[in-house]
Design an enzyme around this catalytic site. Structure first.
Site, mmCIF file in Angstrom:
data_model
loop_
_atom_site.group_PDB
_atom_site.id
_atom_site.type_symbol
_atom_site.label_atom_id
_atom_site.label_comp_id
_atom_site.label_asym_id
_atom_site.label_seq_id
_atom_site.Cartn_x
_atom_site.Cartn_y
_atom_site.Cartn_z
ATOM 1 N N GLU A 1 -4.863 3.729 6.664
ATOM 2 C CA GLU A 1 -4.581 3.538 5.244
ATOM 3 C C GLU A 1 -5.283 4.652 4.478
ATOM 4 O OE1 GLU A 1 -5.406 1.311 1.381
ATOM 5 O OE2 GLU A 1 -6.674 0.695 3.045
ATOM 6 N N ARG B 1 0.847 -1.215 0.000
ATOM 7 C CA ARG B 1 0.000 0.000 0.000
ATOM 8 C C ARG B 1 0.878 1.259 0.000
ATOM 9 N NH1 ARG B 1 -3.039 -3.621 -0.481
ATOM 10 N NH2 ARG B 1 -5.193 -3.779 0.233
ATOM 11 N N SER C 1 -10.726 -0.644 3.780
ATOM 12 C CA SER C 1 -9.900 -0.842 4.981
ATOM 13 C C SER C 1 -9.487 0.522 5.530
ATOM 14 C CB SER C 1 -8.622 -1.600 4.640
ATOM 15 O OG SER C 1 -8.909 -2.854 4.086
HETATM 16 N N1 EPU Z 1 -10.238 -10.981 10.256
HETATM 17 C C1 EPU Z 1 -10.841 -11.103 11.484
HETATM 18 N N2 EPU Z 1 -11.828 -10.216 11.811
HETATM 19 C C2 EPU Z 1 -12.257 -9.253 10.945
HETATM 20 C C3 EPU Z 1 -11.618 -9.117 9.693
HETATM 21 C C4 EPU Z 1 -10.613 -10.010 9.369
HETATM 22 O O1 EPU Z 1 -10.500 -11.956 12.291
HETATM 23 O O2 EPU Z 1 -13.169 -8.510 11.299
HETATM 24 C C5 EPU Z 1 -9.201 -11.961 9.887
HETATM 25 C C6 EPU Z 1 -9.750 -12.939 8.829
HETATM 26 O O3 EPU Z 1 -10.381 -14.010 9.405
HETATM 27 C C7 EPU Z 1 -8.501 -13.363 8.095
HETATM 28 C C8 EPU Z 1 -7.629 -12.127 8.168
HETATM 29 O O4 EPU Z 1 -8.139 -11.321 9.227
HETATM 30 O O5 EPU Z 1 -7.844 -14.393 8.777
HETATM 31 C C9 EPU Z 1 -7.577 -11.373 6.857
HETATM 32 O O6 EPU Z 1 -8.878 -10.886 6.535
HETATM 33 P P1 EPU Z 1 -9.286 -10.513 5.020
HETATM 34 O O7 EPU Z 1 -8.977 -11.652 4.116
HETATM 35 O O8 EPU Z 1 -10.679 -10.017 5.054
HETATM 36 O O9 EPU Z 1 -8.272 -9.383 4.607
HETATM 37 P P2 EPU Z 1 -7.668 -8.100 5.355
HETATM 38 O O10 EPU Z 1 -6.235 -8.368 5.662
HETATM 39 O O11 EPU Z 1 -8.538 -7.680 6.490
HETATM 40 C C10 EPU Z 1 -6.778 -7.040 3.143
HETATM 41 C C11 EPU Z 1 -6.842 -5.714 2.454
HETATM 42 C C12 EPU Z 1 -8.168 -5.527 1.753
HETATM 43 C C13 EPU Z 1 -8.348 -6.664 0.751
HETATM 44 C C14 EPU Z 1 -8.275 -7.989 1.509
HETATM 45 C C15 EPU Z 1 -8.352 -9.185 0.587
HETATM 46 C C16 EPU Z 1 -5.380 -4.198 3.731
HETATM 47 C C17 EPU Z 1 -5.318 -3.045 4.657
HETATM 48 N N3 EPU Z 1 -6.620 -4.647 3.430
HETATM 49 O O12 EPU Z 1 -7.754 -7.021 4.179
HETATM 50 O O13 EPU Z 1 -8.121 -4.313 1.036
HETATM 51 O O14 EPU Z 1 -9.582 -6.553 0.081
HETATM 52 O O15 EPU Z 1 -7.024 -8.077 2.207
HETATM 53 O O16 EPU Z 1 -7.141 -9.305 -0.094
HETATM 54 O O17 EPU Z 1 -4.343 -4.690 3.273
HETATM 55 C C18 EPU Z 1 -8.599 -1.983 1.124
HETATM 56 O O18 EPU Z 1 -7.398 -1.799 0.978
HETATM 57 O O19 EPU Z 1 -9.427 -1.028 1.219
HETATM 58 C C19 EPU Z 1 -9.097 -3.349 1.210
HETATM 59 C C20 EPU Z 1 -10.382 -3.628 1.425
#
Ligand code: EPU
Length: 351
Positions: A346, A175, A250
Site C-alpha cells: 500500500e 485505497r 499498513s
Molecule cells: N489481524 C490479525 N493480526 C494482526 C492484525 C490484524 O489477526 O496482526 C486481524 C484482526 O484481528 C481483525 C482484522 O485482522 O480481525 C482486521 O484488523 P484491523 O481492524 O486492525 O484492520 P486492518 O484490516 O488490519 C485496516 C486498514 C487500516 C485501518 C484499519 C481500521 C488497510 C490496508 N488497513 O487495517 O489503515 O486503520 O483497517 O479501519 O486497509 C493504513 O491504511 O495505513 C491503515 C492503518
C-alpha cells in the site's frame, strides 16, 4: 509594518542534495538530488513559469507517511505545503470545508469535530496530509474518504493549469483513485473540499473493534466526539506513533480474492476473518495472514513487524529503505507460500 514570512516567500527555493530523513515517517535516510517546497498555488505557477516541470515531473511528497524512500533519489522532490482551512459554504444540514493539500489530516479532523461537523471522525489520527487523503482514498473503522468528498483542485504539471475534479471524476476505490493510475505523477492536489453534516450526523460504529470499544466503555449512544475519542484510543493502542517508532501505517493492502480461493484456507483455518464484497470476492486482512505466517513482532536486524499489528513494518532505528523493502518482500514470499495469496504494498515505493 509589513511582515514577511519566510515560509510564504514569493519565490520557491530549489535546493540540491536535500536530506529527507525528517520528511518520511519511516525515518529512512534519503537524499533527493533536487528539492523544492511549495507553500501556495502561486508557488506552483511560478515553478511552471521557470520551466521547473519541463525536464521531469517531481515526485510529490505530502506528510511522508506512506512512502518508502531509497537512500539516494536522483529525482526532483516537491513537498506540498499548501496551507489553509475554512468553511466555504453551508445550508441547514451541511457544511462544506476547504483545506489546503499540505494541511495535516488529523488536525483537520480535530478542527471539524471541535465544531461538531460530522463525517470524518472515524478517520482520526490517520497520518499524512489532506492532499494525500484522496489519492489513496484513506479509510478506517468503516468510513472511506469518498463518502464525504465533494471535490478537489489540482495543478496539472503538463500544462501548468488548475482544474477542479468532482467525486465522480476521481475514480475512487479501496485505497485507490485516478491519481494512482491515469493521473499518476502528473498532477499536484492543491486543495480539497469535503461536505460534512451539521445536524443528523451519521454515526458509523459497527466496525468490530470500534463497536467493542464503545461497549466496553458503556457508550450506548455515541456522538461524533465519542467516535473520535474511541478511534484515537484504538489507534494509539494498536499502531505505533512514528515519533517513537518509524513506520508507514499498513504496509500492504488487504488482499481481495475470489471466494473460491478462500475455501481451501477456510478448510485449514476456520477462524480466518474475512469480509464479503460485491461479486463473489472477499477481502482478507493482510495482518492476519502475516501473523499466521509467523511474522508478528518479529525483528530482523533494524527492521521488524509491529507487535500489536502485523500489517505495520517498523524501523527499530538505523534501517535503510533497502532493508525495509527486503523485509517486506520476505513477508510477501511467506504469505504467498503459505496461502497462495499475493500481497501488494500500500506504501508508495520511491526509487
Ligand atoms: N489481524 C490479525 N493480526 C494482526 C492484525 C490484524 O489477526 O496482526 C486481524 C484482526 O484481528 C481483525 C482484522 O485482522 O480481525 C482486521 O484488523 P484491523 O481492524 O486492525 O484492520 P486492518 O484490516 O488490519 C485496516 C486498514 C487500516 C485501518 C484499519 C481500521 C488497510 C490496508 N488497513 O487495517 O489503515 O486503520 O483497517 O479501519 O486497509 C493504513 O491504511 O495505513 C491503515 C492503518
Amino acid at each position: 509594518m509589513t511582515h514577511f514570512s519566510v515560509k510564504s516567500s514569493s519565490h520557491p527555493q530549489i535546493k540540491k542534495n536535500f536530506d529527507l530523513t525528517s520528511f518520511n515517517t519511516l525515518g529512512l535516510p534519503s537524499k533527493a538530488a533536487r528539492f523544492v517546497e511549495a507553500f501556495s498555488t502561486d508557488h506552483l505557477l511560478k515553478l511552471h513559469e521557470q520551466a521547473f516541470f519541463q525536464e521531469e515531473f517531481p515526485f510529490v511528497l505530502g506528510g511522508g507517511s506512506n512512502v518508502l524512500l531509497k537512500d539516494y533519489l536522483d529525482i526532483s522532490v516537491l513537498k506540498n505545503s499548501i496551507s489553509g482551512k475554512k468553511v466555504i459554504k453551508q445550508d441547514d444540514s451541511f457544511v462544506w470545508i476547504e483545506a489546503g493539500a499540505g494541511e495535516n489530516w488529523h488536525e483537520l479532523v480535530d478542527w471539524a469535530v471541535e465544531q461538531d461537523f460530522g463525517g470524518i471522525e472515524n478517520l482520526a489520527l490517520i497520518p499524512g496530509t489532506v492532499g494525500a487523503a484522496p489519492i489513496q482514498n484513506i479509510g478506517a473503522y468503516g468510513v472511506e474518504l469518498d463518502q464525504v468528498f465533494e471535490s478537489l483542485e489540482l495543478f496539472d504539471m503538463r500544462t501548468g493549469k488548475l482544474h477542479t475534479y468532482c467525486r465522480e471524476e476521481c475514480g475512487f476505490g479501496y485505497r485507490d483513485s485516478i491519481f494512482k493510475h491515469e493521473l499518476k505523477g502528473r498532477v499536484i492536489v492543491t486543495k480539497v473540499v469535503l461536505r460534512l453534516t451539521k445536524i443528523n450526523h451519521i454515526i458509523h460504529s459497527s466496525y468490530r473493534s470500534l463497536n467493542d470499544f464503545l461497549r466496553e466503555n458503556n457508550i450506548t449512544k455515541p456522538e461524533i466526539g465519542d467516535i473520535f475519542d474511541a478511534v484515537v484510543a484504538i489507534r494509539r493502542s494498536k499502531l505505533p506513533d512514528p515519533a517513537d517508532l518509524g513506520n508507514a501505517g499498513s504496509f500492504f493492502k488487504n488482499p481481495v480474492v475470489e471466494r473460491a480461493a478462500l475455501e481451501p484456507i477456510l478448510h485449514e483455518y476456520s477462524d480466518i476473518p474475512y469480509f464479503e464484497m460485491e461479486g463473489e470476492v472477499v477481502k482478507i486482512p493482510a495482518g492476519w495472514l502475516i501473523e499466521k505466517a509467523g511474522w508478528k513482532g518479529r525483528r530482523v536486524g533494524n527492521v521488524g513487524t509491529y507487535e500489536n499489528q502485523a500489517l505495520v513494518i517498523v524501523n527499530h532505528g538505523g534501517a535503510t529503505g533497502e532493508e525495509i523493502y527486503e523485509h517486506a518482500m520476505r513477508i510477501k514470499a511467506s504469505v504467498k507460500k503459505l496461502f497462495g495469496i499475493d500481497l501488494v504494498p500500500e506504501v508508495n515505493i520511491v526509487q
